[in-house]
Design a protein around this motif. Sequence first.
Motif, PDB file in Angstrom:
ATOM      1  N   ASP A 170       6.514   0.780 -11.513  1.00 47.85           N
ATOM      2  CA  ASP A 170       5.126   1.065 -11.154  1.00 47.85           C
ATOM      3  C   ASP A 170       5.004   1.513  -9.705  1.00 47.85           C
ATOM      4  OD1 ASP A 170       4.359   0.408 -13.698  1.00 47.85           O
ATOM      5  OD2 ASP A 170       3.608  -1.594 -13.191  1.00 47.85           O
ATOM      6  N   ALA A 171       5.797   0.912  -8.828  1.00 50.62           N
ATOM      7  CA  ALA A 171       5.763   1.287  -7.421  1.00 50.62           C
ATOM      8  C   ALA A 171       6.315   2.694  -7.213  1.00 50.62           C
ATOM      9  CB  ALA A 171       6.541   0.280  -6.585  1.00 50.62           C
ATOM     10  N   CYS A 172       7.355   3.047  -7.953  1.00 49.29           N
ATOM     11  CA  CYS A 172       7.889   4.415  -7.876  1.00 49.29           C
ATOM     12  C   CYS A 172       6.807   5.429  -8.228  1.00 49.29           C
ATOM     13  CB  CYS A 172       9.072   4.572  -8.827  1.00 49.29           C
ATOM     14  SG  CYS A 172      10.612   3.844  -8.253  1.00 49.29           S
ATOM     15  N   THR A 173       6.131   5.197  -9.337  1.00 45.81           N
ATOM     16  CA  THR A 173       5.091   6.127  -9.784  1.00 45.81           C
ATOM     17  C   THR A 173       3.984   6.245  -8.742  1.00 45.81           C
ATOM     18  OG1 THR A 173       5.542   5.586 -12.097  1.00 45.81           O
ATOM     19  CG2 THR A 173       3.434   6.637 -11.607  1.00 45.81           C
ATOM     20  N   ALA A 174       3.553   5.121  -8.193  1.00 43.39           N
ATOM     21  CA  ALA A 174       2.489   5.140  -7.192  1.00 43.39           C
ATOM     22  C   ALA A 174       2.916   5.888  -5.934  1.00 43.39           C
ATOM     23  CB  ALA A 174       2.075   3.710  -6.848  1.00 43.39           C
ATOM     24  N   LEU A 175       4.138   5.683  -5.494  1.00 42.29           N
ATOM     25  CA  LEU A 175       4.616   6.356  -4.289  1.00 42.29           C
ATOM     26  C   LEU A 175       4.755   7.859  -4.509  1.00 42.29           C
ATOM     27  CD1 LEU A 175       5.713   6.371  -1.414  1.00 42.29           C
ATOM     28  CD2 LEU A 175       7.980   5.832  -2.350  1.00 42.29           C
ATOM     29  N   PHE A 176       5.355   8.255  -5.617  1.00 45.04           N
ATOM     30  CA  PHE A 176       5.555   9.690  -5.865  1.00 45.04           C
ATOM     31  C   PHE A 176       4.219  10.407  -6.016  1.00 45.04           C
ATOM     32  CE2 PHE A 176       9.629   8.242  -8.251  1.00 45.04           C
ATOM     33  CZ  PHE A 176      10.189   7.842  -7.044  1.00 45.04           C
ATOM     34  N   THR A 177       3.285   9.762  -6.692  1.00 44.32           N
ATOM     35  CA  THR A 177       1.948  10.349  -6.851  1.00 44.32           C
ATOM     36  C   THR A 177       1.287  10.518  -5.487  1.00 44.32           C
ATOM     37  OG1 THR A 177       1.706   9.351  -9.042  1.00 44.32           O
ATOM     38  CG2 THR A 177      -0.307  10.067  -7.935  1.00 44.32           C
ATOM     39  N   ALA A 178       1.413   9.505  -4.632  1.00 45.94           N
ATOM     40  CA  ALA A 178       0.821   9.579  -3.295  1.00 45.94           C
ATOM     41  C   ALA A 178       1.474  10.681  -2.466  1.00 45.94           C
ATOM     42  CB  ALA A 178       0.961   8.234  -2.594  1.00 45.94           C
ATOM     43  N   LEU A 179       2.783  10.835  -2.579  1.00 45.35           N
ATOM     44  CA  LEU A 179       3.467  11.895  -1.841  1.00 45.35           C
ATOM     45  C   LEU A 179       2.948  13.269  -2.245  1.00 45.35           C
ATOM     46  CD1 LEU A 179       7.147  10.558  -1.955  1.00 45.35           C
ATOM     47  CD2 LEU A 179       5.802  10.949   0.123  1.00 45.35           C
ATOM     48  N   ARG A 180       2.813  13.513  -3.538  1.00 45.75           N
ATOM     49  CA  ARG A 180       2.303  14.807  -4.004  1.00 45.75           C
ATOM     50  C   ARG A 180       0.842  14.997  -3.606  1.00 45.75           C
ATOM     51  NH1 ARG A 180       7.014  17.024  -4.236  1.00 45.75           N
ATOM     52  NH2 ARG A 180       8.055  17.156  -6.286  1.00 45.75           N
ATOM     53  N   ARG A 181       0.051  13.933  -3.723  1.00 46.04           N
ATOM     54  CA  ARG A 181      -1.369  14.031  -3.376  1.00 46.04           C
ATOM     55  C   ARG A 181      -1.560  14.342  -1.887  1.00 46.04           C
ATOM     56  NH1 ARG A 181      -2.883   9.575  -5.577  1.00 46.04           N
ATOM     57  NH2 ARG A 181      -2.658   8.310  -3.698  1.00 46.04           N
ATOM     58  N   GLN A 182      -0.652  13.845  -1.061  1.00 40.09           N
ATOM     59  CA  GLN A 182      -0.749  14.076   0.372  1.00 40.09           C
ATOM     60  C   GLN A 182      -0.065  15.365   0.805  1.00 40.09           C
ATOM     61  OE1 GLN A 182       0.188  10.539   2.748  1.00 40.09           O
ATOM     62  NE2 GLN A 182      -0.576   9.208   1.121  1.00 40.09           N
ATOM     63  N   ASN A 184       0.868  -1.179   0.000  1.00 40.86           N
ATOM     64  CA  ASN A 184       0.000   0.000   0.000  1.00 40.86           C
ATOM     65  C   ASN A 184       0.904   1.228   0.000  1.00 40.86           C
ATOM     66  OD1 ASN A 184      -1.706   2.167   0.618  1.00 40.86           O
ATOM     67  ND2 ASN A 184      -3.111   0.852   1.766  1.00 40.86           N
ATOM     68  N   LEU A 185       1.132   1.793  -1.175  1.00 36.27           N
ATOM     69  CA  LEU A 185       2.060   2.909  -1.294  1.00 36.27           C
ATOM     70  C   LEU A 185       1.513   4.191  -0.696  1.00 36.27           C
ATOM     71  CD1 LEU A 185       4.793   2.211  -2.471  1.00 36.27           C
ATOM     72  CD2 LEU A 185       3.065   0.792  -3.551  1.00 36.27           C
ATOM     73  N   ASN A 186       0.198   4.296  -0.533  1.00 31.33           N
ATOM     74  CA  ASN A 186      -0.369   5.454   0.158  1.00 31.33           C
ATOM     75  C   ASN A 186       0.074   5.473   1.619  1.00 31.33           C
ATOM     76  OD1 ASN A 186      -2.053   6.774  -1.891  1.00 31.33           O
ATOM     77  ND2 ASN A 186      -3.225   4.873  -1.855  1.00 31.33           N
ATOM     78  N   VAL A 187       0.097   4.298   2.236  1.00 34.28           N
ATOM     79  CA  VAL A 187       0.557   4.191   3.619  1.00 34.28           C
ATOM     80  C   VAL A 187       2.042   4.502   3.714  1.00 34.28           C
ATOM     81  CG1 VAL A 187       0.896   2.603   5.549  1.00 34.28           C
ATOM     82  CG2 VAL A 187      -1.254   2.558   4.263  1.00 34.28           C
ATOM     83  N   VAL A 188       2.823   3.989   2.763  1.00 35.19           N
ATOM     84  CA  VAL A 188       4.258   4.270   2.749  1.00 35.19           C
ATOM     85  C   VAL A 188       4.497   5.772   2.632  1.00 35.19           C
ATOM     86  CG1 VAL A 188       6.439   3.921   1.526  1.00 35.19           C
ATOM     87  CG2 VAL A 188       4.829   2.018   1.771  1.00 35.19           C
ATOM     88  N   ALA A 189       3.739   6.436   1.760  1.00 33.89           N
ATOM     89  CA  ALA A 189       3.885   7.888   1.586  1.00 33.89           C
ATOM     90  C   ALA A 189       3.554   8.624   2.879  1.00 33.89           C
ATOM     91  CB  ALA A 189       2.988   8.367   0.454  1.00 33.89           C
ATOM     92  N   ALA A 190       2.460   8.235   3.541  1.00 33.46           N
ATOM     93  CA  ALA A 190       2.075   8.879   4.800  1.00 33.46           C
ATOM     94  C   ALA A 190       3.148   8.691   5.865  1.00 33.46           C
ATOM     95  CB  ALA A 190       0.739   8.308   5.276  1.00 33.46           C
ATOM     96  N   THR A 191       3.737   7.494   5.904  1.00 32.54           N
ATOM     97  CA  THR A 191       4.813   7.223   6.856  1.00 32.54           C
ATOM     98  C   THR A 191       6.020   8.104   6.571  1.00 32.54           C
ATOM     99  OG1 THR A 191       4.085   4.923   7.088  1.00 32.54           O
ATOM    100  CG2 THR A 191       6.335   5.440   7.775  1.00 32.54           C
ATOM    101  N   GLN A 192       6.353   8.249   5.299  1.00 32.12           N
ATOM    102  CA  GLN A 192       7.526   9.034   4.944  1.00 32.12           C
ATOM    103  C   GLN A 192       7.383  10.495   5.363  1.00 32.12           C
ATOM    104  OE1 GLN A 192       8.711   8.577   0.822  1.00 32.12           O
ATOM    105  NE2 GLN A 192       9.648   6.588   1.232  1.00 32.12           N
ATOM    106  N   ILE A 193       6.234  11.077   5.137  1.00 34.27           N
ATOM    107  CA  ILE A 193       6.086  12.517   5.387  1.00 34.27           C
ATOM    108  C   ILE A 193       5.677  12.836   6.823  1.00 34.27           C
ATOM    109  CG2 ILE A 193       5.538  12.921   2.969  1.00 34.27           C
ATOM    110  CD1 ILE A 193       2.645  13.245   3.690  1.00 34.27           C
ATOM    111  N   SER A 194       5.477  11.822   7.650  1.00 35.97           N
ATOM    112  CA  SER A 194       5.030  12.069   9.028  1.00 35.97           C
ATOM    113  C   SER A 194       6.042  12.880   9.827  1.00 35.97           C
ATOM    114  CB  SER A 194       4.727  10.743   9.735  1.00 35.97           C
ATOM    115  OG  SER A 194       5.894   9.929   9.819  1.00 35.97           O
ATOM    116  N   ASP A 195       7.316  12.749   9.494  1.00 34.78           N
ATOM    117  CA  ASP A 195       8.366  13.496  10.198  1.00 34.78           C
ATOM    118  C   ASP A 195       8.895  14.671   9.380  1.00 34.78           C
ATOM    119  OD1 ASP A 195       8.280  11.835  12.444  1.00 34.78           O
ATOM    120  OD2 ASP A 195       9.664  10.396  11.545  1.00 34.78           O
ATOM    121  N   THR A 196       8.156  15.059   8.333  1.00 33.98           N
ATOM    122  CA  THR A 196       8.543  16.169   7.453  1.00 33.98           C
ATOM    123  C   THR A 196      10.026  16.132   7.073  1.00 33.98           C
ATOM    124  OG1 THR A 196       8.919  17.664   9.327  1.00 33.98           O
ATOM    125  CG2 THR A 196       6.718  17.671   8.319  1.00 33.98           C
ATOM    126  N   PRO A 197      10.459  15.074   6.397  1.00 37.14           N
ATOM    127  CA  PRO A 197      11.877  14.967   6.017  1.00 37.14           C
ATOM    128  C   PRO A 197      12.238  15.955   4.910  1.00 37.14           C
ATOM    129  CG  PRO A 197      10.623  13.245   4.935  1.00 37.14           C
ATOM    130  CD  PRO A 197       9.658  13.951   5.869  1.00 37.14           C
TER     131      PRO A 197
END
Length: 412
Positions: free
Chosen positions: A239-251, A215-228
């Motif tokens: 495909d996973a790269c695209t999904a993660l980057f899209t989720a990061l921008r969307r969040q 679930n790359l949406n969860v991975v994205a949320a985890t990554q940005i939780s500490d505002t790195p």
Amino acid sequence: MKKIFPMGVLGLAAALVLSACGGSGAGDELSGTAATGEPIVVGAQAPLKGATAYPQSGFGIEAAEYYINEVLGGIHGRPVEVDVCSGDGSPETSINCANGFVSKKVPLVIDAVDQSMGAAVPILGSANIPIIGTLAGSFVADKAGYGKAFYFTGPVSFASLSSMTLFDSMGKKSASLAVNESPTSHAYVDDLIRPIAENLGIDIKVQYPPAAGANLNVVAATQISDTPDVAGVIALPEDACTALFTALRRQGYDGTILAGSCSQFIDEMGAQGAGIVTQPRLWVPLAKESAPPKVQEELDIFEMSMQAVGHGEELSSRSLYTFAALVNIANVLNAAGTQEITAQSVTAAFEKVTDFESFAGPTVTCDGKQWPDVATTCNAQAIFFEVQQDGTLAPVNEAGYVDLDLSALPKP
């Protein structure tokens, strides 16, 4: 093992003709001289099966086969037939591949960045069959003795040093990055990423999503939780790269994103991809406008060859890595002038490589002294690109390739 297509390999004096002058386009073609005679059979192990498969590796092989066989006249006029063994990430499959190559007495085996290649190293080494590629798929392949393997760019540790060096040069002090769950991934992070980051004063957090069903949406949320300062990947499939980057921008994450060697996200994300930083080993098609003239021509060759075999939409780093590896191998062997292609003559030819201008890559020397404690690597330079608003790539450093500070590597 699966045989893809016969391939003739590039000769240094072979002439390339682009039927439409200057750059690639709808009317461009490649023309030249086809190879003839008895084929030279070489091996290749490519990650084409399993949860972490990269089919792009196979596409690059197909394109190189077309280009070199139909245009460039082969090694000393003979075509080359690539015997491809499909890796699935397991050491058992890699061992079977290696035993097959030994039984067929191939003169070399191409490492198409297969993570399980390490299991083949002892078998191929005992048979004195050299492994050759753009970069290694495993630590074990990197650590093969001098003459047992040759890689045109840096070792596995290269990516860790180059990414951390980039963060340091940009003033980034924290990063949250993802890599697929595997023992190899954990070893890479623990043995390289963390020590180098610590040496440079960078705080690193790492997520290990499964290769399938993450679930790359969860991975994205985890990554940005500490505002790195930096989010993104160490390495994931396209495909996973695209999904993660899209989720990061969307969040709502608007900081720096590291894409590693992923590139297919650029077309799919459009303007949202602007500012993402990539670190492929070679100049890539989207950076052609910024590349030196020689590299621009080489990238045109790559693109037209991929189009010719029906993979024009797959111009990824992975396909370029295998394409470039085959062309480089041909250049080296033709320059050596040895008519009989054996494991011994291939090894001897590569041990003499000095100041060789690689395909869309750096100038390399394979003397075993380019990287501390890694005799297989032929270069210690990195290149970084930033995605522009129009979807093209511009080098982060105007000069393109830059020397890495090898003193930041962890001490053995």
